[in-house]
Motif scaffolding. Structure first.
Motif, mmCIF file in Angstrom:
data_model
loop_
_atom_site.group_PDB
_atom_site.id
_atom_site.type_symbol
_atom_site.label_atom_id
_atom_site.label_comp_id
_atom_site.label_asym_id
_atom_site.label_seq_id
_atom_site.Cartn_x
_atom_site.Cartn_y
_atom_site.Cartn_z
ATOM 1 N N ILE A 169 0.867 -1.180 0.000
ATOM 2 C CA ILE A 169 0.000 0.000 0.000
ATOM 3 C C ILE A 169 0.894 1.217 0.000
ATOM 4 N N ASN A 170 0.767 2.066 -0.989
ATOM 5 C CA ASN A 170 1.656 3.222 -1.101
ATOM 6 C C ASN A 170 1.315 4.279 -0.063
ATOM 7 N N VAL A 171 0.097 4.740 -0.062
ATOM 8 C CA VAL A 171 -0.297 5.824 0.839
ATOM 9 C C VAL A 171 -1.486 5.394 1.689
ATOM 10 N N LEU A 172 -1.376 5.644 2.983
ATOM 11 C CA LEU A 172 -2.485 5.446 3.915
ATOM 12 C C LEU A 172 -2.827 6.792 4.512
ATOM 13 N N GLY A 173 -4.104 7.074 4.599
ATOM 14 C CA GLY A 173 -4.486 8.385 5.100
ATOM 15 C C GLY A 173 -5.773 8.366 5.890
ATOM 16 N N TRP A 174 -5.977 9.456 6.585
ATOM 17 C CA TRP A 174 -7.218 9.692 7.315
ATOM 18 C C TRP A 174 -7.854 10.975 6.781
ATOM 19 N N TYR A 175 -9.127 10.899 6.510
ATOM 20 C CA TYR A 175 -9.937 12.034 6.110
ATOM 21 C C TYR A 175 -11.058 12.188 7.122
ATOM 22 N N ILE B 264 0.298 9.202 5.096
ATOM 23 C CA ILE B 264 1.652 8.702 5.312
ATOM 24 C C ILE B 264 1.997 7.713 4.209
ATOM 25 N N THR B 265 3.211 7.826 3.700
ATOM 26 C CA THR B 265 3.658 6.944 2.633
ATOM 27 C C THR B 265 4.368 5.715 3.212
ATOM 28 N N THR B 266 4.754 4.836 2.306
ATOM 29 C CA THR B 266 5.397 3.584 2.722
ATOM 30 C C THR B 266 6.659 3.835 3.542
ATOM 31 N N ASP B 267 7.395 4.892 3.205
ATOM 32 C CA ASP B 267 8.634 5.193 3.928
ATOM 33 C C ASP B 267 8.391 6.127 5.103
ATOM 34 N N SER C 229 0.770 7.203 11.935
ATOM 35 C CA SER C 229 1.837 6.213 11.853
ATOM 36 C C SER C 229 1.278 4.964 11.172
ATOM 37 N N ARG C 230 2.178 4.093 10.736
ATOM 38 C CA ARG C 230 1.729 2.874 10.066
ATOM 39 C C ARG C 230 2.646 1.715 10.412
ATOM 40 N N ASP C 231 2.060 0.533 10.323
ATOM 41 C CA ASP C 231 2.801 -0.711 10.488
ATOM 42 C C ASP C 231 2.636 -1.470 9.177
ATOM 43 N N ASN C 232 3.663 -1.441 8.347
ATOM 44 C CA ASN C 232 3.547 -2.040 7.017
ATOM 45 C C ASN C 232 3.339 -3.554 7.080
ATOM 46 N N ALA C 233 3.921 -4.196 8.064
ATOM 47 C CA ALA C 233 3.777 -5.649 8.187
ATOM 48 C C ALA C 233 2.337 -6.038 8.498
ATOM 49 N N LYS C 234 1.632 -5.148 9.169
ATOM 50 C CA LYS C 234 0.246 -5.429 9.556
ATOM 51 C C LYS C 234 -0.763 -4.705 8.670
ATOM 52 N N ASN C 235 -0.275 -3.967 7.673
ATOM 53 C CA ASN C 235 -1.175 -3.174 6.815
ATOM 54 C C ASN C 235 -2.129 -2.331 7.659
ATOM 55 N N THR C 236 -1.572 -1.662 8.645
ATOM 56 C CA THR C 236 -2.366 -0.903 9.599
ATOM 57 C C THR C 236 -1.864 0.537 9.670
ATOM 58 N N VAL C 237 -2.802 1.451 9.795
ATOM 59 C CA VAL C 237 -2.470 2.858 9.986
ATOM 60 C C VAL C 237 -3.169 3.343 11.244
ATOM 61 N N TYR C 238 -2.486 4.216 11.963
ATOM 62 C CA TYR C 238 -3.003 4.752 13.215
ATOM 63 C C TYR C 238 -3.077 6.278 13.130
ATOM 64 N N LEU C 239 -3.994 6.825 13.918
ATOM 65 C CA LEU C 239 -4.051 8.276 14.060
ATOM 66 C C LEU C 239 -4.192 8.573 15.546
ATOM 67 N N GLN C 240 -3.105 9.061 16.133
ATOM 68 C CA GLN C 240 -3.124 9.470 17.528
ATOM 69 C C GLN C 240 -3.588 10.920 17.567
#
Length: 122
Positions: free
Chosen positions: A31-37, A51-54, A70-81
């Motif tokens: 997944i290249n970009v993960l985001g929150w709207y 957030i991008t892959t890097d 933040s993201r965890d690429n191994a878990k395909n998960t994105v977080y928003l604190q």
């Protein structure tokens, strides 16, 4: 197919904190970009953070310094604190995954989550 499932929303008092999570599942290679709207009543959907892959991240001016993506690429998960929440942060928050590379078939997709409500009381 690919699905996004959000969790962590709810009701919080102004000044409080919440952490949103979004897990992507399915035939995903990357997944290249993960985001929150977010979309508040009567307003258009707006980007909160992405957030991008890097782990390069960008934020809306209204949340910079208060929210952290933040993201965890191994878990395909994105977080928003979300810290120091304000009543104006009240909205339905949507997870977005852009340029998802899938296998079988191999193709690129963009997927949205179903949305999760965040309410900040004054």
């Amino acid at each position: 197919q690919v699905q996004l499932v959000e969790s962590g929303g709810g009701l919080v008092q102004a000044g409080g904190s919440l952490t949103l999570s979004c897990v992507a599942s399915g035939n995903i290679l990357s997944i290249n970009v993960l985001g929150w709207y977010r979309q508040a009543p009567g307003k258009e959907r707006e980007l909160v953070a992405a957030i991008t892959t890097d782990s390069s991240a960008n934020y809306a001016a209204s949340v910079k310094g208060r929210f952290t993506i933040s993201r965890d690429n191994a878990k395909n998960t994105v977080y928003l604190q979300m810290n120091s929440l304000k009543p104006e942060d009240t909205a339905v928050y949507y997870c977005n995954a852009d340029r998802i590379l899938t296998y079988n078939p191999r193709r690129y997709l963009e997927v949205w989550g179903q949305g999760i409500r965040v309410t900040v009381s004054s």
